[in-house]
Design a protein around this motif. Structure first.
Motif, PDB file in Angstrom:
ATOM      1  N   ASP A 157      -2.950   1.881   4.606  1.00 22.61           N
ATOM      2  CA  ASP A 157      -1.541   2.269   4.609  1.00 22.61           C
ATOM      3  C   ASP A 157      -0.912   1.896   3.266  1.00 22.61           C
ATOM      4  O   ASP A 157       0.163   1.306   3.204  1.00 22.61           O
ATOM      5  CB  ASP A 157      -0.817   1.555   5.765  1.00 22.61           C
ATOM      6  N   GLN A 159       0.723   1.976  -0.550  1.00 24.33           N
ATOM      7  CA  GLN A 159       1.800   2.693  -1.243  1.00 24.33           C
ATOM      8  C   GLN A 159       1.603   2.524  -2.739  1.00 24.33           C
ATOM      9  O   GLN A 159       0.996   1.547  -3.174  1.00 24.33           O
ATOM     10  CB  GLN A 159       3.169   2.107  -0.889  1.00 24.33           C
ATOM     11  N   PHE A 184      -6.649  10.284  -1.906  1.00 23.07           N
ATOM     12  CA  PHE A 184      -6.737   9.384  -0.750  1.00 23.07           C
ATOM     13  C   PHE A 184      -6.840   7.889  -1.076  1.00 23.07           C
ATOM     14  O   PHE A 184      -6.588   7.068  -0.218  1.00 23.07           O
ATOM     15  CB  PHE A 184      -7.924   9.812   0.118  1.00 23.07           C
ATOM     16  N   THR A 195      -6.829   2.664   0.725  1.00 23.67           N
ATOM     17  CA  THR A 195      -6.542   4.077   0.995  1.00 23.67           C
ATOM     18  C   THR A 195      -5.105   4.253   1.482  1.00 23.67           C
ATOM     19  O   THR A 195      -4.491   3.336   2.038  1.00 23.67           O
ATOM     20  CB  THR A 195      -7.487   4.665   2.067  1.00 23.67           C
ATOM     21  N   PHE A 196      -4.635   5.476   1.304  1.00 24.92           N
ATOM     22  CA  PHE A 196      -3.374   5.885   1.919  1.00 24.92           C
ATOM     23  C   PHE A 196      -3.664   6.158   3.400  1.00 24.92           C
ATOM     24  O   PHE A 196      -4.827   6.197   3.802  1.00 24.92           O
ATOM     25  CB  PHE A 196      -2.883   7.179   1.252  1.00 24.92           C
ATOM     26  N   ARG A 198      -4.266   8.519   6.756  1.00 28.65           N
ATOM     27  CA  ARG A 198      -5.074   9.738   6.863  1.00 28.65           C
ATOM     28  C   ARG A 198      -4.293  10.943   6.311  1.00 28.65           C
ATOM     29  O   ARG A 198      -3.073  11.001   6.436  1.00 28.65           O
ATOM     30  CB  ARG A 198      -5.459  10.007   8.326  1.00 28.65           C
ATOM     31  N   GLY A 200      -4.196  11.463   3.217  1.00 31.02           N
ATOM     32  CA  GLY A 200      -3.540  10.914   2.030  1.00 31.02           C
ATOM     33  C   GLY A 200      -3.862  11.576   0.701  1.00 31.02           C
ATOM     34  O   GLY A 200      -3.242  11.234  -0.311  1.00 31.02           O
ATOM     35  N   ILE A 203      -0.862  12.842  -0.790  1.00 28.62           N
ATOM     36  CA  ILE A 203      -0.026  11.859  -1.504  1.00 28.62           C
ATOM     37  C   ILE A 203      -0.508  11.740  -2.946  1.00 28.62           C
ATOM     38  O   ILE A 203       0.294  11.731  -3.883  1.00 28.62           O
ATOM     39  CB  ILE A 203      -0.073  10.461  -0.824  1.00 28.62           C
ATOM     40  N   THR A 204      -1.840  11.662  -3.114  1.00 32.23           N
ATOM     41  CA  THR A 204      -2.383  11.564  -4.473  1.00 32.23           C
ATOM     42  C   THR A 204      -1.901  12.747  -5.310  1.00 32.23           C
ATOM     43  O   THR A 204      -1.433  12.583  -6.444  1.00 32.23           O
ATOM     44  CB  THR A 204      -3.927  11.567  -4.438  1.00 32.23           C
ATOM     45  N   ALA A 266       4.140  12.484   2.450  1.00 36.21           N
ATOM     46  CA  ALA A 266       3.163  12.714   1.392  1.00 36.21           C
ATOM     47  C   ALA A 266       3.795  13.305   0.150  1.00 36.21           C
ATOM     48  O   ALA A 266       3.346  13.058  -0.962  1.00 36.21           O
ATOM     49  CB  ALA A 266       2.070  13.658   1.897  1.00 36.21           C
TER      50      ALA A 266
END
Ligand code: ASP
Length: 454
Positions: A157, A159, A184, A195-196, A198, A200, A203-204, A266
């Protein structure tokens, strides 16, 4: 410059990877390519990330993971073979996953899990870069570590550490050719893989788009565009044109109520940096997809989408002369605050106050505690918690200053015999919320869709 992100279904096998390469090469401004781990090739297939999670759990439990490891390597080997990449890359991937597995006993469970999950994207980026190079393209894998993708927060999780923007922007300022970047995950300041949540890789992509001030963040998935209503509830929506353009505000309101194509968390970095987001289909690259941006041309009186989300409940508090009692609302919200619950909506009447919260926060114990505290602090005439509430958001910038939008919705619901449980509209007028009983969800959504779109 465009940043493109390709999801797992876009990279599930060699055919899909071929499509990705053609898409990227079709536009020379597509310079940064963020990749997910390979996803499902067919309905009951296993996503690489899910395979890695089960491999990690088995390894921690001391079970033999040879089969899972072979299955993992085979997914990449299949693609490497089609692209004639040779054995070296598969050897590298095999060594990489073995090295990660060797740390099963040494790391904390969540740290080990993240190290394993990241293997899906990391190895895929290396393989995708090799596939591009095999076509004579100047493309290279760039690692989140070398480029400064520093994350904080907890495993699974994470950030972004805001200082990463400057580092990433510097790292990308002097490259030529195409960068293939694993989504991710990133690294903590002390070098641990994190990792971010799921999904994720979105987000990247969004972070990189913001870091390099991209002209567009293209998010390639497997739908032509975002539909104005959930096709599981209104299947015929698939036959009509999807949403061509929406604003960030509209996206946020629709995503809030369950529009599944994108995750509004995201895209926060891209939204903050005002980067337009284009949702597109890898399988139909000629389709323009859905463009999400700060503003759009709006036709007055139109709606962009109708979304619905289940799993809400309503805390009802009634008290005669409530409107004259200074501090009533604050005390009510304080009860929730003390329980660590954030509220979603708060429609009120003269002597009644409703607080809509997500059902997931209410265990039986908590519910009893909340009711008890409300009775003690507010001395109401009546208080109760109603369950199984569905909220429906009718969204569109075109509703601003247009009379009759809400009337149209009410008429549509009345015509199919649905009684509205609560309503809420903020002064932005970009949406209104209608709460109905869960059993009435589908009929309500269909009626609203017909009223505004058919
Ligand atoms: N592979 C990760 C997942 O399945 C991240 C992603 O695809 O975005 O959740």
């Amino acid at each position: 410059m465009k940043v493109c992100k390709f999801g797992g279904s876009s990279l599930a096998n060699a055919d899909q990877l071929n499509k990705v390469i053609s898409i990227v090469l079709a536009d020379p401004t597509r310079r940064i390519v963020v990749v997910s781990a390979p996803g499902k090739r067919f309905e009951n297939d296993v996503k690489i990330t899910d395979l890695l999670i089960s491999m990690a759990k088995a390894a921690r439990a001391g079970e033999n993971v040879d089969c899972k490891l072979a299955e993992f390597v085979e997914r990449y080997a299949e693609m490497a073979q089609v692209f004639n990449l040779g054995d070296a890359i598969i050897k590298e991937i095999t060594e990489d996953i073995r090295k990660r597995l060797s740390r099963a006993g040494e790391l904390e469970e969540c740290e080990f899990l993240d190290l394993m999950k990241a293997a899906g994207e990391d190895n895929n980026a290396k393989l995708v870069a090799a596939a591009f190079s095999s076509r004579g393209v100047n493309a290279r894998y760039v690692s989140p570590k070398d480029s400064g993708m520093i994350l904080k927060g907890s495993f699974g999780d994470a950030q972004l550490d805001p200082d990463s923007y400057a580092r990433l922007s510097r790292a990308f300022s002097s490259f030529d050719g195409i960068v293939i970047y694993p989504g991710f995950f990133g690294y903590t300041r002390d070098g641990k893989v994190v990792t971010f949540p799921r999904g994720g890789s979105d987000i990247t992509g969004s972070i990189l788009a913001a870091a390099v001030c991209a002209d567009v963040y293209e998010n390639f998935t497997d739908v032509d565009s975002v539909y104005p209503v959930d096709p599981r509830i209104v299947p015929e929506v698939k036959n009509v044109e999807g949403i061509q353009a929406m604003t960030y505000r509209e996206m946020r309101e629709l995503a809030y109520a369950g529009f599944g194509v994108f995750n509004d968390d995201a895209v926060i970095p891209a939204v903050r940096a005002r980067i337009p987001i284009n949702i597109r289909n890898t399988n139909h690259p000629s389709e323009p997809g859905t463009m999400i941006q700060q503003s759009r041309r709006v036709v007055p009186g139109t709606v962009v989408g109708v979304a619905s989300a289940d799993g809400f409940c309503n805390i009802v508090v009634e008290k005669y002369l409530m409107n004259r009692e200074v501090g009533f609302g604050r005390k009510l919200l304080q009860v929730l605050e003390e329980e660590g619950i954030s509220y979603e909506h708060m429609p009120s009447g003269v002597d009644s106050q409703c607080v809509v919260v997500k059902e997931q926060y209410l265990t039986k114990d908590r519910e009893q505690r909340i009711l008890k505290r409300i009775k003690e602090t507010l001395n109401p005439d009546y208080t109760a918690i109603e369950h199984d509430i569905t909220i429906i958001m009718v969204v569109g910038e075109g509703m601003c200053y247009t009379p009759g939008m809400f009337a149209k919705a009410c008429l549509a619901l009345a015509s199919v015999g649905i009684s509205i449980s609560m309503v809420n509209q903020g002064s932005s007028e970009v949406s209104f919320m209608i709460a109905v009983r869960a059993k009435d969800r589908d009929a309500s959504v269909r009626a609203l869709y017909n009223a505004f779109f058919a």
